[in-house]
Write a protein that holds these residues in place. Structure first.
Motif, mmCIF file in Angstrom:
data_model
loop_
_atom_site.group_PDB
_atom_site.id
_atom_site.type_symbol
_atom_site.label_atom_id
_atom_site.label_comp_id
_atom_site.label_asym_id
_atom_site.label_seq_id
_atom_site.Cartn_x
_atom_site.Cartn_y
_atom_site.Cartn_z
ATOM 1 N N HIS A 18 0.834 -1.200 0.000
ATOM 2 C CA HIS A 18 0.000 0.000 0.000
ATOM 3 C C HIS A 18 0.869 1.249 0.000
ATOM 4 O O HIS A 18 1.992 1.239 0.478
ATOM 5 C CB HIS A 18 -0.933 -0.009 1.219
ATOM 6 N N GLY A 45 -6.254 3.177 8.659
ATOM 7 C CA GLY A 45 -7.193 4.200 8.203
ATOM 8 C C GLY A 45 -6.910 5.555 8.819
ATOM 9 O O GLY A 45 -6.904 6.577 8.121
ATOM 10 N N ASP A 49 -5.657 8.751 6.690
ATOM 11 C CA ASP A 49 -6.413 10.007 6.773
ATOM 12 C C ASP A 49 -5.485 11.156 7.160
ATOM 13 O O ASP A 49 -5.549 12.244 6.578
ATOM 14 C CB ASP A 49 -7.556 9.899 7.779
ATOM 15 N N THR A 64 -5.742 11.435 -3.380
ATOM 16 C CA THR A 64 -6.641 10.340 -3.744
ATOM 17 C C THR A 64 -5.951 8.981 -3.613
ATOM 18 O O THR A 64 -6.610 7.983 -3.358
ATOM 19 C CB THR A 64 -7.184 10.524 -5.165
ATOM 20 N N MET A 67 -6.423 7.753 -0.058
ATOM 21 C CA MET A 67 -7.786 7.293 0.152
ATOM 22 C C MET A 67 -8.022 5.959 -0.562
ATOM 23 O O MET A 67 -8.714 5.082 -0.050
ATOM 24 C CB MET A 67 -8.791 8.337 -0.320
ATOM 25 N N ALA A 68 -7.401 5.773 -1.724
ATOM 26 C CA ALA A 68 -7.515 4.501 -2.430
ATOM 27 C C ALA A 68 -6.865 3.383 -1.626
ATOM 28 O O ALA A 68 -7.406 2.271 -1.549
ATOM 29 C CB ALA A 68 -6.881 4.601 -3.815
ATOM 30 N N ARG A 70 -6.555 3.323 1.656
ATOM 31 C CA ARG A 70 -7.460 3.080 2.790
ATOM 32 C C ARG A 70 -8.642 2.222 2.358
ATOM 33 O O ARG A 70 -9.000 1.248 3.029
ATOM 34 C CB ARG A 70 -7.952 4.405 3.373
ATOM 35 N N ASP A 71 -9.237 2.561 1.228
ATOM 36 C CA ASP A 71 -10.395 1.812 0.746
ATOM 37 C C ASP A 71 -10.026 0.366 0.404
ATOM 38 O O ASP A 71 -10.790 -0.558 0.679
ATOM 39 C CB ASP A 71 -11.007 2.508 -0.465
ATOM 40 N N GLU A 72 -8.863 0.170 -0.186
ATOM 41 C CA GLU A 72 -8.407 -1.183 -0.517
ATOM 42 C C GLU A 72 -8.207 -2.019 0.748
ATOM 43 O O GLU A 72 -8.584 -3.190 0.798
ATOM 44 C CB GLU A 72 -7.098 -1.120 -1.306
ATOM 45 N N VAL A 74 -9.759 -1.611 3.632
ATOM 46 C CA VAL A 74 -11.090 -1.904 4.171
ATOM 47 C C VAL A 74 -11.750 -3.042 3.394
ATOM 48 O O VAL A 74 -12.322 -3.969 3.986
ATOM 49 C CB VAL A 74 -11.975 -0.635 4.172
ATOM 50 N N ARG A 75 -11.664 -3.000 2.062
ATOM 51 C CA ARG A 75 -12.258 -4.068 1.233
ATOM 52 C C ARG A 75 -11.594 -5.413 1.512
ATOM 53 O O ARG A 75 -12.269 -6.430 1.644
ATOM 54 C CB ARG A 75 -12.110 -3.730 -0.258
#
Length: 99
Positions: A18, A45, A49, A64, A67-68, A70-72, A74-75
């Protein structure tokens, strides 16, 4: 602003890498440390942030890519009901003498 990558191993042995636009990740995660999945998601996260806010403060826009990441995370974490996430690498490492 220095950027970094960090790699983790999920409970099933899968590894992922990441991106963070800031070394602030070192304030939240440690190389070699093991975190429960939920704790890892919360720490990563919060760190991402914070990294994104550093970019916003310096350049006037959000990162971005942070944030991508972080989203990855979480998924990916949604696939695990429990277990540990191991932080394999954080590059670049903290400078010698830093804490």
């Amino acid at each position: 602003m220095p950027e970094m990558r960090f790699a983790v191993r999920w409970p099933d042995g899968a590894e992922s890498s990441h991106y963070s636009p800031s070394l602030v990740m070192h304030d939240y995660l440690s190389t070699g440390a093991r975190y429960g999945v939920a704790e890892f998601v919360a720490r990563a996260g919060e760190a991402l942030d914070a990294a994104g806010e550093r970019v916003r403060a310096a350049y006037g826009f959000a990162c971005t890519s942070a944030m991508a990441s972080r989203d990855e995370i979480v998924r990916t974490a949604a696939a695990y009901s429990d277990g540990e996430v191991v932080v394999l690498r954080m590059e670049p490492p903290l400078p010698v003498g830093a804490s």
